[in-house]
Design an enzyme around this catalytic site. Structure first.
Site, short mmCIF file in Angstrom:
data_model
loop_
_atom_site.label_atom_id
_atom_site.label_comp_id
_atom_site.label_asym_id
_atom_site.label_seq_id
_atom_site.Cartn_x
_atom_site.Cartn_y
_atom_site.Cartn_z
CB SER A 1 -0.88 0.02 1.25
OG SER A 1 -1.54 1.27 1.35
CE1 TYR B 1 -3.97 -2.18 5.02
CE2 TYR B 1 -3.26 0.08 4.61
CZ TYR B 1 -3.70 -1.15 4.14
OH TYR B 1 -3.88 -1.32 2.79
#
Ligand code: NAP
Length: 250
Positions: free
Chosen positions: A145, A159
């Site tokens: 990501s 995350y």
């Protein structure tokens, strides 16, 4: 057993994983669609594959549990007898929180699924693909990501750091297996329209943040899938240890 290439997509039932599956069906890969709980979504993709003459199975497995990962790969062994591409895609977020609000249970869930799950799936794949283990090579595409670079402040540092770990794994593993026929690369998606944002408590997150993206819009899962399928393919035969940001310039 068919001569066609076999692709495993973890979290292949919805979102980016499902978009990769649609593209893989068009490219005539045989497919293992792993999912966690949405049996209907996974079954729909298998039905689409069958219509296009592709051999596909849906396998429920929680990648955050090592035993579950082993069962997933055993299924691939018995059903296909080979594995050519791993799309290491399954991943989760949690509701927006500062680091000082993150409890141990949430942290462990994120790390178990996003890091340990990805590592176990990569390890099982290397055991099957590596020429050092009698395999015929393959390709691993990790879905990281852009958060790995941005850090996820005020939303989910846990995350973001899990994706940072995935980036490190990509660099190290690419070098480790470079002479064993396996390429390892990663995609860093930006803000992509999928259900993951609703699962983190904010369904409208992509639209809220679209103005901070240089291209001034969110991305579609199909735009990430195109990059995944290129990295997975022989067209990227000299590409390993590389990162492709699919993030509209963010
Ligand atoms: P999504 O729409 O929420 O889909 C998640 C997929 O992962 C589903 O197929 C889900 O299965 C599966 N899954 C969840 N937990 C799992 C587990 N423990 N074991 C196996 N499968 C599991 O997510 P997405 O947006 O497509 O995200 C896919 C990947 O892209 C993730 O790694 C995410 O971090 C990354 N990413 C997404 C964005 C974005 O903006 N969307 C941005 C950057 C990176 P079920 O259908 O059974 O629930």
């Amino acid at each position: 057993m068919s001569d066609r290439k076999v692709m495993l997509i973890t979290g292949g039932s919805r979102g980016i994983g499902a978009a990769v599956a649609h593209g893989a069906i068009q490219r005539q890969y045989d497919l293992c669609i792993n999912y966690h709980s949405d049996t209907a979504a996974a079954t729909e993709i298998v039905a689409e594959a069958k219509k296009e003459g592709v051999h596909a199975i849906a396998v429920q497995a929680d990648v955050g549990k090592p035993n579950s990962v082993q069962e997933l790969f055993s299924r691939i062994d018995s059903e296909f007898g080979r594995l050519d591409v791993l799309v290491n895609n399954a991943g989760v977020v949690a509701p927006a929180a500062r680091l000082d609000q993150i409890d141990d249970s949430r942290l462990r869930t994120i790390l178990d699924i996003n890091i340990s799950g990805a590592v176990h799936c990569a390890a099982e794949s290397v055991r099957r693909m590596s020429t050092a283990h009698g395999g015929h090579g393959g390709s691993i595409v990790n879905i990281s990501s852009i958060a790995a670079l941005l850090g996820g402040p005020n939303e989910y540092i846990d995350y973001a750091m899990s994706k940072g770990a995935m980036d490190s794994m990509t660099i190290g593993l690419a070098k480790e297996v470079a002479t064993e026929g396996i390429r390892v690369n990663a995609i860093r998606p930006g803000l992509i329209y999928t259900d993951i944002h609703a699962s983190g408590g904010e369904p409208g997150r992509v639209d809220r943040l679209a103005s901070v993206v240089p291209m001034q819009r969110g991305g579609e899962a199909s735009e990430v899938a195109s990059a995944v399928l290129w990295l997975a393919s022989d067209e990227a035969s000299y590409v390993t240890g590389s990162f492709l940001n699919v993030s509209g310039g963010r």
